[in-house]
Design a protein around this motif. Structure first.
Motif, mmCIF file in Angstrom:
data_model
loop_
_atom_site.group_PDB
_atom_site.id
_atom_site.type_symbol
_atom_site.label_atom_id
_atom_site.label_comp_id
_atom_site.label_asym_id
_atom_site.label_seq_id
_atom_site.Cartn_x
_atom_site.Cartn_y
_atom_site.Cartn_z
ATOM 1 N N SER A 69 0.959 -1.138 0.180
ATOM 2 C CA SER A 69 -0.038 -0.034 -0.029
ATOM 3 C C SER A 69 0.649 1.137 0.083
ATOM 4 O O SER A 69 2.132 1.386 0.293
ATOM 5 C CB SER A 69 -0.899 0.055 1.548
ATOM 6 N N ILE A 70 0.185 2.302 -0.287
ATOM 7 C CA ILE A 70 0.944 3.673 -0.332
ATOM 8 C C ILE A 70 0.250 4.540 0.630
ATOM 9 O O ILE A 70 -0.929 4.648 0.578
ATOM 10 C CB ILE A 70 0.599 4.401 -1.697
ATOM 11 N N PRO A 96 6.083 7.762 1.938
ATOM 12 C CA PRO A 96 4.818 6.822 1.790
ATOM 13 C C PRO A 96 5.081 5.462 1.471
ATOM 14 O O PRO A 96 4.242 4.370 1.325
ATOM 15 C CB PRO A 96 4.331 7.498 0.565
ATOM 16 N N VAL A 97 6.325 4.897 1.294
ATOM 17 C CA VAL A 97 6.831 3.744 0.877
ATOM 18 C C VAL A 97 7.713 3.353 1.620
ATOM 19 O O VAL A 97 8.677 3.956 2.350
ATOM 20 C CB VAL A 97 6.957 3.599 -0.555
ATOM 21 N N SER A 102 11.260 2.105 -4.109
ATOM 22 C CA SER A 102 10.757 1.216 -3.123
ATOM 23 C C SER A 102 11.290 -0.070 -3.164
ATOM 24 O O SER A 102 11.914 -0.666 -4.174
ATOM 25 C CB SER A 102 9.247 0.999 -3.623
ATOM 26 N N ILE A 157 6.137 -1.306 -7.412
ATOM 27 C CA ILE A 157 6.068 0.358 -7.089
ATOM 28 C C ILE A 157 7.524 0.699 -7.697
ATOM 29 O O ILE A 157 7.295 1.683 -8.585
ATOM 30 C CB ILE A 157 6.163 0.602 -5.607
ATOM 31 N N LYS A 213 7.999 3.434 5.931
ATOM 32 C CA LYS A 213 6.834 4.239 5.663
ATOM 33 C C LYS A 213 6.639 4.799 6.664
ATOM 34 O O LYS A 213 6.872 4.380 8.090
ATOM 35 C CB LYS A 213 5.456 3.221 5.248
ATOM 36 N N PHE A 250 4.162 8.491 -9.683
ATOM 37 C CA PHE A 250 4.307 7.037 -9.969
ATOM 38 C C PHE A 250 4.475 6.726 -11.625
ATOM 39 O O PHE A 250 3.947 7.429 -12.160
ATOM 40 C CB PHE A 250 3.337 6.224 -9.566
ATOM 41 N N THR A 309 3.672 1.267 -12.549
ATOM 42 C CA THR A 309 3.332 1.154 -11.017
ATOM 43 C C THR A 309 1.770 1.226 -11.060
ATOM 44 O O THR A 309 1.007 2.095 -11.689
ATOM 45 C CB THR A 309 3.601 2.289 -10.074
ATOM 46 N N LEU A 362 -1.938 0.913 -9.504
ATOM 47 C CA LEU A 362 -2.442 1.159 -8.265
ATOM 48 C C LEU A 362 -4.127 1.369 -8.171
ATOM 49 O O LEU A 362 -4.479 1.818 -9.205
ATOM 50 C CB LEU A 362 -1.947 2.787 -7.836
ATOM 51 N N GLU A 379 -3.638 5.081 4.562
ATOM 52 C CA GLU A 379 -3.510 4.688 2.990
ATOM 53 C C GLU A 379 -4.355 5.463 2.069
ATOM 54 O O GLU A 379 -5.436 5.876 2.080
ATOM 55 C CB GLU A 379 -4.082 3.199 3.073
#
Length: 426
Positions: free
Chosen positions: A231-232, A297-298, A346, A351, A379, A397, A401, A403, A419
């Protein structure tokens, strides 16, 4: 259907009774009062001081940094002309013969500079339960919407003078003398003592300066994070603005709709720009009373970092004379304003490489990166922070990637570490 952001603001009891035309619904982030009458009173007091001094023939010794700004204007013919034309090009008829605060338009750069001189000796404070957080915007909002204003506020020499002026302002904001406004802020930040590291027994809540207060930290475990690679998480305590797929390498970011222009955002870097073409951009903005640090975020490694100098008061020509034009130019300023770019690779292959972009907006929008190239981050680990100034940020991104995004409406609050998307495995 849920009420829109504008409908929610219009129905807020705080704004009941505000006359038509005086309630500005598009002021995102709370940096300027939505009720123009608050700004009217704020600016009236400051212009009255200047008028009184001039009537008495009292000479004021301007701060050296303001004197330098004046010398740059008056010793450079194109800039001298531009600072006259930006005021002359404001239409001399209603509503433009009044500035955004309802007062007679500031049509003289010398008055503008005297107002700047007052501002850099103060900290942003609340007035009548509303915040005047962008005082310089309040002074130059109409000139910013003119062709000459756009030309001047995208001129390197002018932006260098703003930067020099802001450096002096930051010196004050990082001194104990700037703490006087802190007690007035606390009632406007819900659950302050529960959320933030502070000392409620101290008159200034344990903060050593205004800047120390502005860059305050959350208490431990206030914003928990899920370390799952799949997840981001949200990099900032923010409000959702936009999510756009298929970003072009170059686009007409100054036009209505303000499409994102990847090469301009990433400062024409031939190493990184091609990797993100046709990818996705996520943008969210930070409010005046919110937390102003950025977090990863990652999980991954910091591949590269850059600070990019830029403009402070250039607004999208498509916004025109709208008194909310700086707020309405948030996509535009991703390509124009001072910003920090952090590339994170990442540890999760689906990702891969992503970019975090912190964008300063208007006054003292300093972007401080606190990680270094090669650092390993999880994260929720800190990446950096905004010092005093309006601010927005982007996550970018690559097209590879994939999402699945958590549904958001524009202006929805997004908590730090919450999230925002899940990763579709390769």
């Amino acid at each position: 259907m849920a009420p829109s952001y504008q409908q929610r603001i219009a129905s807020d009891p705080q704004y009941r009774g505000v006359p038509p035309g005086m309630l500005i619904l598009h002021r995102f982030g709370g940096w300027l009062p939505r009720d123009h009458r608050v700004l009217e009173k704020w600016l009236k007091k400051r212009i009255a001081k200047i008028d009184d001094r001039r009537k008495k023939g009292t000479k004021v010794a301007l701060d050296p940094v303001i004197q330098e700004f004046q010398e740059v204007i008056e010793s450079n013919p194109p800039i001298y002309m531009g600072f006259h034309e930006m005021f002359n090009q404001v239409p001399d008829k209603p509503p433009y013969n009044n500035d955004p605060t309802g007062k007679p338009q500031v049509r003289d750069y010398t008055v503008m500079l005297e107002l700047f001189d007052e501002i850099i000796k103060t900290a942003p404070e609340w007035e009548n339960n509303d915040l005047v957080g962008f005082p310089i915007n309040a002074i130059i909002d109409w000139p910013m919407g003119t062709p000459a204003g756009y030309s001047m506020f995208t001129t390197d020499k002018v932006n260098e003078q703003f930067k020099n002026m802001f450096d002096v302002w930051v010196t004050f904001l990082t001194s104990p003398d700037s703490r006087y406004v802190i007690p007035g802020w606390i009632p406007h930040i819900p659950n302050f003592i529960d959320l933030y590291q502070c000392d409620p027994t101290d008159p200034y809540y344990g903060f050593t300066s205004w800047d120390d207060f502005f860059t305050r930290k959350f208490k431990d475990n206030v914003r928990p994070v899920d370390l799952d690679n799949g997840s981001i998480s949200s990099a900032c305590e923010s409000a959702f603005l936009a999510r756009v797929p298929n970003i072009k390498e170059r686009d007409s970011f100054w036009l209505k709709g303000q499409p994102y222009s990847l090469a301009d955002i990433l400062n024409y870097d031939n190493t990184y720009v091609p990797q993100f073409v046709n990818g996705t951009i996520y943008q969210a903005f930070l409010s005046a009373t919110k937390y102003h640090r950025w977090h990863s975020p990652v999980n991954g490694v910091i591949e590269d970092i850059f600070n990019v100098p830029g403009t402070y008061y250039a607004e999208s020509p498509s916004a025109g004379f709208d008194p909310s034009a700086p707020d309405l130019s948030q996509a535009f300023i991703t390509a124009m304003a001072e910003r920090a770019i952090i590339y994170i690779r990442s540890e999760y292959d689906p990702i891969g490489l992503m970019a975090f972009v912190a964008v300063g907006m208007s006054e003292v929008s300093s972007c401080e990166i606190t990680v270094h190239k090669g650092d390993t981050v999880q994260k929720g680990d800190q990446l950096g922070m905004f010092h005093f100034g309006g601010s927005t940020h982007c996550l970018i991104f690559r097209p590879e990637t994939q999402l699945t995004w958590v549904p958001r409406e524009q202006h929805d609050d997004v908590l730090l570490n919450e999230e925002i998307a899940t990763v579709v495995p390769a």
